[in-house]
Design a protein around this motif. Structure first.
Motif, short mmCIF file in Angstrom:
data_model
loop_
_atom_site.label_atom_id
_atom_site.label_comp_id
_atom_site.label_asym_id
_atom_site.label_seq_id
_atom_site.Cartn_x
_atom_site.Cartn_y
_atom_site.Cartn_z
N VAL A 68 9.63 -34.86 14.50
CA VAL A 68 8.48 -34.27 15.10
C VAL A 68 7.62 -33.79 14.12
CG1 VAL A 68 7.91 -32.32 16.73
CG2 VAL A 68 10.05 -33.44 17.12
N ILE A 69 6.36 -34.26 14.03
CA ILE A 69 5.31 -33.68 13.26
C ILE A 69 4.04 -33.13 13.95
CG2 ILE A 69 5.86 -35.78 11.92
CD1 ILE A 69 3.38 -37.17 12.79
N ASN A 70 3.13 -32.58 13.15
CA ASN A 70 2.08 -31.85 13.80
C ASN A 70 1.09 -32.96 14.30
OD1 ASN A 70 3.06 -29.51 12.68
ND2 ASN A 70 1.64 -29.44 10.99
N SER A 71 0.34 -32.64 15.30
CA SER A 71 -0.64 -33.53 16.01
C SER A 71 -1.70 -34.04 15.13
CB SER A 71 -1.33 -32.71 17.26
OG SER A 71 -0.27 -32.56 18.25
N ASN A 72 -1.96 -33.42 13.99
CA ASN A 72 -2.94 -33.73 13.16
C ASN A 72 -2.41 -34.68 12.16
OD1 ASN A 72 -1.67 -32.04 11.55
ND2 ASN A 72 -3.37 -30.77 10.84
N GLY A 73 -1.16 -35.18 12.32
CA GLY A 73 -0.65 -36.10 11.34
C GLY A 73 0.51 -35.44 9.87
N GLU A 74 0.03 -34.22 9.87
CA GLU A 74 0.62 -33.50 8.98
C GLU A 74 2.21 -33.61 9.25
OE1 GLU A 74 -1.04 -29.69 7.99
OE2 GLU A 74 -2.86 -30.75 7.47
N ILE A 75 3.14 -33.44 7.78
CA ILE A 75 4.43 -33.65 8.25
C ILE A 75 5.15 -32.21 8.94
CG2 ILE A 75 5.08 -32.50 6.10
CD1 ILE A 75 7.36 -34.77 6.01
N GLY A 76 4.59 -31.19 8.70
CA GLY A 76 5.05 -29.80 9.35
C GLY A 76 6.21 -29.35 8.82
N GLY A 77 6.83 -28.30 9.32
CA GLY A 77 7.90 -27.67 8.58
C GLY A 77 9.06 -28.34 9.22
N TYR A 78 10.17 -27.79 8.38
CA TYR A 78 11.54 -28.10 8.67
C TYR A 78 12.58 -27.28 8.15
CZ TYR A 78 15.59 -31.50 9.00
OH TYR A 78 16.78 -32.03 9.11
N GLY A 79 13.54 -26.81 8.98
CA GLY A 79 14.57 -25.81 8.20
C GLY A 79 15.15 -26.21 7.02
N GLY A 80 15.53 -27.35 6.85
CA GLY A 80 16.23 -28.11 5.82
C GLY A 80 15.05 -28.33 4.44
N GLY A 81 13.89 -28.06 4.61
CA GLY A 81 12.83 -28.22 3.79
C GLY A 81 12.07 -29.56 3.69
N LYS A 82 10.80 -29.53 3.52
CA LYS A 82 9.90 -30.62 3.66
C LYS A 82 10.26 -31.92 2.93
CE LYS A 82 5.55 -28.20 5.13
NZ LYS A 82 4.21 -28.01 4.88
N GLU A 83 10.88 -31.65 1.88
CA GLU A 83 11.35 -32.93 1.03
C GLU A 83 12.30 -33.61 1.63
OE1 GLU A 83 9.43 -34.06 -1.40
OE2 GLU A 83 8.09 -32.53 -1.11
N ARG A 84 13.24 -33.02 2.52
CA ARG A 84 14.31 -33.84 3.16
C ARG A 84 13.78 -34.37 4.32
NH1 ARG A 84 18.24 -28.85 2.15
NH2 ARG A 84 19.59 -29.65 0.35
N LYS A 85 12.84 -33.87 5.05
CA LYS A 85 12.24 -34.26 6.23
C LYS A 85 11.37 -35.51 5.89
CE LYS A 85 8.96 -33.03 10.21
NZ LYS A 85 8.59 -31.92 10.79
N LYS A 86 10.65 -35.39 4.59
CA LYS A 86 10.17 -36.73 4.21
C LYS A 86 11.45 -38.02 3.99
CE LYS A 86 6.17 -34.31 1.85
NZ LYS A 86 5.70 -34.18 0.50
N TYR A 87 12.29 -37.61 3.31
CA TYR A 87 13.24 -38.46 2.91
C TYR A 87 13.84 -38.99 4.35
CZ TYR A 87 17.61 -40.30 0.92
OH TYR A 87 18.66 -41.17 0.52
N LEU A 88 14.15 -38.37 5.31
CA LEU A 88 14.64 -38.89 6.58
C LEU A 88 13.74 -39.55 7.27
CD1 LEU A 88 16.45 -35.54 7.80
CD2 LEU A 88 17.42 -37.42 6.76
N LEU A 89 12.44 -39.16 7.21
CA LEU A 89 11.50 -40.38 7.88
C LEU A 89 11.31 -41.35 7.16
CD1 LEU A 89 8.48 -37.36 8.70
CD2 LEU A 89 10.39 -38.57 10.43
N ASN A 90 11.25 -41.44 5.95
CA ASN A 90 11.32 -42.66 4.98
C ASN A 90 12.37 -43.34 5.54
OD1 ASN A 90 8.43 -41.98 3.99
ND2 ASN A 90 9.48 -40.98 2.03
N LEU A 91 13.66 -43.11 5.23
CA LEU A 91 14.78 -43.54 5.59
C LEU A 91 14.76 -44.38 6.90
CD1 LEU A 91 17.78 -43.99 4.43
CD2 LEU A 91 18.35 -42.39 6.05
N GLU A 92 14.37 -43.73 8.05
CA GLU A 92 14.25 -44.34 9.25
C GLU A 92 13.11 -45.22 9.52
OE1 GLU A 92 14.42 -41.30 12.11
OE2 GLU A 92 16.32 -40.64 11.70
#
Length: 312
Positions: free
Chosen positions: A286-310
């Motif tokens: 789940v990201i923000n409507s403006n395309g920004e990555i938004g927050g994540y409890g585990g940290g934004k860098e982990r969120k980026k990693y998971l999105l890139n992985l998928e």
């Protein structure tokens, strides 16, 4: 590949501060010497001696451990004990005792006599058993409405995760340095009158297997049965996440629309943040409507990693 000078500064700051939210996200090299190093432990793995001890306890959780048992396992007891405490925050003897007490807890709940479980747990005196039992589980006379759940660790390329499960469900799966995790677990325990002990379950084994396959890009859909611990609205949001596919990207507004009310975007965001089962209930999609990555409890860098992985 580092994208910008700003990103370099973020990574350097994480390196200096040893910020574990960046585990596995980047590596550092020393140009002048050509030395390649891992600034943050990656991949995170249990020390071999610790794994041997944990496996031994799981194979025979009712065993009362003595010094000579370490020799039979072919490990140096002092070194193993030191490393064990570093990983689990408790001594090996405490770990093994908590497993025995956990078994006794279940048997007493099922109608077994306290004296029988005292003997089975290796305690010679009733007072010794009661003291140990009470410290870990509470009073033996007040356990009818309690449940015992098992906690354990899962090593991943982007940091260690902690799980809470029994033989039926996965109740929690979070990165161990997630913001507010201690409070989250404390509230969970109170809400469910639960006692937590270290140990393995069938659900933990399945979760660990599927998480590893996920990071190896060999699994797109999890089969782990999860316990949805929330309001009906939260469960509706989480079910939409569970139905999403690897590589999907959602927004709070899109989920709100799927629920029939686009004005519920903020409530969707709150439900997303209240998710207790990371990765399997994929709130990282789940990201923000403006395309920004938004927050994540585990940290934004982990969120980026998971999105890139998928997405790859």
């Amino acid at each position: 590949m580092i994208e910008s000078e700003q990103q370099k500064e973020i990574y350097y700051d994480a390196l200096v501060k040893k910020n574990t939210e960046f585990d596995g996200i980047f590596f550092a090299g020393i140009k002048t010497t050509g030395v390649f190093c891992h600034p943050l432990s990656f991949p995170q793995e249990l020390p071999p001696e610790v794994k041997v001890l944990v496996d031994a306890v799981e194979q025979n959780p009712e065993k009362e451990w003595k010094d000579y048992d370490f020799k039979l396992l072919g490990i140096h007891s002092a070194s193993a004990r030191r490393k064990f405490k570093k990983v689990y925050g408790m001594t090996f003897v405490q770990y093994a005792r908590s497993r025995r007490i956990g078994i006794a807890f279940k048997e007493i709940q099922n109608g077994s006599k306290v004296i029988d479980q005292q003997i089975a747990s290796g305690f010679e005196s009733a007072s010794g058993f009661n003291d140990a039992f009470t410290r870990i589980m509470g009073s033996p006379s007040k356990i009818k409405n309690m449940k015992v759940l098992n906690t354990n660790f899962i090593e991943t390329p982007i940091g260690r995760m902690i799980s809470i499960s029994d033989d039926n469900y996965l109740y929690l799966l979070e990165f161990e340095n997630r913001r507010g995790l201690e409070t989250e677990i404390s509230n969970f325990r109170k809400r469910h009158s639960a006692r937590l002990i270290y140990g393995s379950t069938k659900i933990y084994e399945l979760t660990s297997k599927e998480i590893h396959l996920y990071f190896e890009k060999k699994l797109d859909k999890f089969t782990v049965p999860v316990f949805l611990d929330g309001s009906q609205f939260q469960k509706n949001v989480w079910n939409i996440l569970l139905e999403s596919q690897s590589g999907d990207v959602l927004t709070y507004k899109k989920i709100a629309a799927l629920l029939g009310n686009v004005k519920k975007s903020q409530a969707v965001g709150n439900a997303n943040g209240a998710n207790k089962i990371a990765i399997i209930i994929p709130c990282h999609r789940v990201i923000n409507s403006n395309g920004e990555i938004g927050g994540y409890g585990g940290g934004k860098e982990r969120k980026k990693y998971l999105l890139n992985l998928e997405s790859s």
